[in-house]
Design a protein around this motif. Structure first.
Motif, PDB file in Angstrom:
ATOM      1  N   PRO A 158      26.934   4.952 -73.748  1.00 32.55           N
ATOM      2  CA  PRO A 158      27.057   6.208 -74.255  1.00 32.55           C
ATOM      3  C   PRO A 158      28.774   5.647 -75.366  1.00 32.55           C
ATOM      4  O   PRO A 158      29.024   6.597 -75.974  1.00 32.55           O
ATOM      5  CB  PRO A 158      27.574   7.088 -73.526  1.00 32.55           C
ATOM      6  CG  PRO A 158      27.740   6.290 -71.490  1.00 32.55           C
ATOM      7  CD  PRO A 158      26.782   5.376 -71.819  1.00 32.55           C
ATOM      8  N   ASP A 159      29.640   4.840 -74.634  1.00 30.79           N
ATOM      9  CA  ASP A 159      30.511   4.434 -75.256  1.00 30.79           C
ATOM     10  C   ASP A 159      31.038   3.626 -76.240  1.00 30.79           C
ATOM     11  O   ASP A 159      32.052   3.246 -77.170  1.00 30.79           O
ATOM     12  CB  ASP A 159      31.296   3.435 -73.946  1.00 30.79           C
ATOM     13  CG  ASP A 159      32.049   4.433 -73.314  1.00 30.79           C
ATOM     14  OD1 ASP A 159      32.030   5.461 -73.221  1.00 30.79           O
ATOM     15  OD2 ASP A 159      31.755   4.330 -71.951  1.00 30.79           O
ATOM     16  N   ALA A 160      29.399   3.082 -76.620  1.00 25.42           N
ATOM     17  CA  ALA A 160      29.094   2.628 -78.229  1.00 25.42           C
ATOM     18  C   ALA A 160      29.489   3.061 -79.192  1.00 25.42           C
ATOM     19  O   ALA A 160      29.176   4.012 -78.962  1.00 25.42           O
ATOM     20  CB  ALA A 160      27.882   1.707 -78.404  1.00 25.42           C
ATOM     21  N   GLU A 161      29.418   2.350 -80.101  1.00 24.91           N
ATOM     22  CA  GLU A 161      29.244   3.026 -81.682  1.00 24.91           C
ATOM     23  C   GLU A 161      28.004   3.382 -82.498  1.00 24.91           C
ATOM     24  O   GLU A 161      27.380   2.340 -82.178  1.00 24.91           O
ATOM     25  CB  GLU A 161      30.212   2.484 -82.593  1.00 24.91           C
ATOM     26  CG  GLU A 161      29.800   3.620 -83.799  1.00 24.91           C
ATOM     27  CD  GLU A 161      30.969   3.522 -85.115  1.00 24.91           C
ATOM     28  OE1 GLU A 161      30.616   3.286 -86.195  1.00 24.91           O
ATOM     29  OE2 GLU A 161      32.288   2.808 -84.603  1.00 24.91           O
ATOM     30  N   PHE A 162      27.302   4.766 -82.840  1.00 26.72           N
ATOM     31  CA  PHE A 162      25.855   4.499 -83.325  1.00 26.72           C
ATOM     32  C   PHE A 162      25.705   5.006 -84.544  1.00 26.72           C
ATOM     33  O   PHE A 162      26.779   5.597 -84.623  1.00 26.72           O
ATOM     34  CB  PHE A 162      25.105   5.503 -82.461  1.00 26.72           C
ATOM     35  CG  PHE A 162      25.019   4.569 -81.142  1.00 26.72           C
ATOM     36  CD1 PHE A 162      23.864   3.822 -80.952  1.00 26.72           C
ATOM     37  CD2 PHE A 162      26.041   4.834 -80.005  1.00 26.72           C
ATOM     38  CE1 PHE A 162      24.048   3.769 -79.040  1.00 26.72           C
ATOM     39  CE2 PHE A 162      25.456   4.495 -78.683  1.00 26.72           C
ATOM     40  CZ  PHE A 162      24.786   4.134 -78.374  1.00 26.72           C
ATOM     41  N   ASP A 163      25.004   4.221 -84.827  1.00 33.93           N
ATOM     42  CA  ASP A 163      24.776   4.981 -87.091  1.00 33.93           C
ATOM     43  C   ASP A 163      23.184   5.031 -87.336  1.00 33.93           C
ATOM     44  O   ASP A 163      22.736   4.058 -86.845  1.00 33.93           O
ATOM     45  CB  ASP A 163      25.676   3.863 -87.763  1.00 33.93           C
ATOM     46  CG  ASP A 163      27.235   3.847 -87.462  1.00 33.93           C
ATOM     47  OD1 ASP A 163      28.324   4.924 -87.583  1.00 33.93           O
ATOM     48  OD2 ASP A 163      27.692   3.124 -87.592  1.00 33.93           O
ATOM     49  N   SER A 164      23.161   6.530 -87.834  1.00 35.42           N
ATOM     50  CA  SER A 164      22.173   6.159 -88.417  1.00 35.42           C
ATOM     51  C   SER A 164      21.983   5.079 -89.877  1.00 35.42           C
ATOM     52  O   SER A 164      22.603   5.607 -91.096  1.00 35.42           O
ATOM     53  CB  SER A 164      21.828   7.675 -88.472  1.00 35.42           C
ATOM     54  OG  SER A 164      20.314   7.666 -88.414  1.00 35.42           O
ATOM     55  N   LEU A 165      20.718   4.596 -90.085  1.00 36.72           N
ATOM     56  CA  LEU A 165      20.267   3.623 -91.501  1.00 36.72           C
ATOM     57  C   LEU A 165      19.224   4.834 -91.773  1.00 36.72           C
ATOM     58  O   LEU A 165      18.511   5.050 -91.216  1.00 36.72           O
ATOM     59  CB  LEU A 165      20.012   2.354 -90.835  1.00 36.72           C
ATOM     60  CG  LEU A 165      20.298   1.303 -90.434  1.00 36.72           C
ATOM     61  CD1 LEU A 165      20.023   0.419 -89.961  1.00 36.72           C
ATOM     62  CD2 LEU A 165      21.118   1.379 -91.523  1.00 36.72           C
ATOM     63  N   PHE A 166      19.364   5.178 -92.845  1.00 36.28           N
ATOM     64  CA  PHE A 166      17.995   5.995 -93.848  1.00 36.28           C
ATOM     65  C   PHE A 166      17.991   5.174 -95.145  1.00 36.28           C
ATOM     66  O   PHE A 166      19.381   4.816 -96.533  1.00 36.28           O
ATOM     67  CB  PHE A 166      17.962   7.396 -93.675  1.00 36.28           C
ATOM     68  CG  PHE A 166      18.865   7.881 -94.245  1.00 36.28           C
ATOM     69  CD1 PHE A 166      19.996   8.140 -95.492  1.00 36.28           C
ATOM     70  CD2 PHE A 166      20.384   8.423 -93.450  1.00 36.28           C
ATOM     71  CE1 PHE A 166      20.204   9.420 -96.319  1.00 36.28           C
ATOM     72  CE2 PHE A 166      21.466   8.510 -94.055  1.00 36.28           C
ATOM     73  CZ  PHE A 166      21.910   9.237 -95.299  1.00 36.28           C
ATOM     74  N   GLU A 167      17.543   6.054 -95.853  1.00 35.51           N
ATOM     75  CA  GLU A 167      16.682   5.569 -97.059  1.00 35.51           C
ATOM     76  C   GLU A 167      16.628   6.693 -98.286  1.00 35.51           C
ATOM     77  O   GLU A 167      17.885   6.624 -98.861  1.00 35.51           O
ATOM     78  CB  GLU A 167      15.667   4.493 -97.742  1.00 35.51           C
ATOM     79  CG  GLU A 167      15.313   3.238 -97.298  1.00 35.51           C
ATOM     80  CD  GLU A 167      13.980   2.673 -97.132  1.00 35.51           C
ATOM     81  OE1 GLU A 167      13.813   2.043 -98.361  1.00 35.51           O
ATOM     82  OE2 GLU A 167      13.593   2.373 -96.433  1.00 35.51           O
ATOM     83  N   THR A 168      15.957   7.725 -97.998  1.00 31.23           N
ATOM     84  CA  THR A 168      16.103   8.606 -98.969  1.00 31.23           C
ATOM     85  C   THR A 168      16.050  10.110 -97.922  1.00 31.23           C
ATOM     86  O   THR A 168      16.690  10.949 -98.715  1.00 31.23           O
ATOM     87  CB  THR A 168      14.614   8.690 -99.139  1.00 31.23           C
ATOM     88  OG1 THR A 168      13.397   8.758 -98.681  1.00 31.23           O
ATOM     89  CG2 THR A 168      14.370   7.874-100.443  1.00 31.23           C
TER      90      THR A 168
END
Length: 244
Positions: A158-168
């Motif tokens: 839970p302490d890590a950073e998370f980002d979301s990948l998306f195209e459209t």
């Protein structure tokens, strides 16, 4: 704040992608971060490569999930890019991490779990376990096109950073952001250009930003970062536009 330069699969435009020479070149080019991809071999090793198959980037054929580490290590991952790099091998996650540690890298390490096409059983737990047992000096950022991988890793780290990948489409990314699972988006730069005025106020690191025109766009709007195959070019242009 300077827009961070994230090297896409290392210095993918100038070296064989996702190999140790590519990551080394990215560090020499002044990249603030490294972006790479992880799969799972037949015998449970964390393998750094982009595609689900070895066909495009090596002299071999077959899926990562059907090959053992020993079989993968026999493949040439450099000659298809340029004969100068013949004999370059597919690295493991540990080999890449050790390269960065040895180089005293303290930037961003963006690890994409390639689980959107093949849902490798237990890969999230293996990745979390690796980093729980290997303290690193750099900032760990996880991303994936497969939302469940992000949710599973968030529960484990839970302490890590998370980002979301998306195209459209970014409905799922918006939900994860609202639930405080992710803090930023990694969208396609073409999507960003079309939807710039509608974008939410979140941390943006678009991909794959390879032209001077797109780099200038990112620097002008002071995005958190950009993901590029050409970190050297991006660094030279950032010095001119942002002074560092």
């Amino acid at each position: 704040m300077l827009t961070q330069i994230i090297a896409h699969r290392g210095s993918k435009g100038t070296r064989p992608e996702n190999t140790l020479p590519s990551f080394q070149a990215a560090l020499q080019d002044g990249a603030d971060g490294i972006e790479t991809d992880v799969h799972l071999s037949k015998d449970g090793h964390l393998i750094i490569i982009h595609d689900e198959k070895v066909d495009r980037t090596t002299n071999g054929k077959g899926r990562i999930m059907d090959l053992t580490l020993a079989e993968l290590k026999r493949l040439d991952a450099g000659a298809t890019f340029d004969p100068v790099y013949a004999g370059t091998r597919i690295p493991t996650l540990d080999e890449v991490v050790q390269l960065l540690v040895k180089a005293k890298f303290t930037g961003i390490f963006n690890l994409e779990l390639k689980t959107n096409k093949i849902h490798y059983d237990g890969i999230e737990a293996l990745v979390a376990d690796y980093f729980n047992h290997h303290p690193v000096p750099f900032k760990l950022v996880y991303s994936s096109f497969y939302p469940k991988s992000i949710e599973r890793l968030h529960a484990l780290q839970p302490d890590a950073e998370f980002d979301s990948l998306f195209e459209t489409k970014f409905k799922t990314a918006k939900r994860l952001h609202a639930e405080h699972v992710i803090i930023g988006y990694h969208p396609d730069i073409r999507w960003v250009r079309r939807h710039w005025l509608l974008l939410p106020k979140v941390q943006l690191r678009p991909w794959t930003v390879n032209t001077e025109r797109d780099m200038r766009f990112c620097y002008r709007h002071r995005f958190a970062g950009l993901i590029t195959d050409y970190p050297g070019l991006a660094h030279r242009l950032r010095v001119k536009m942002q002074g560092g």
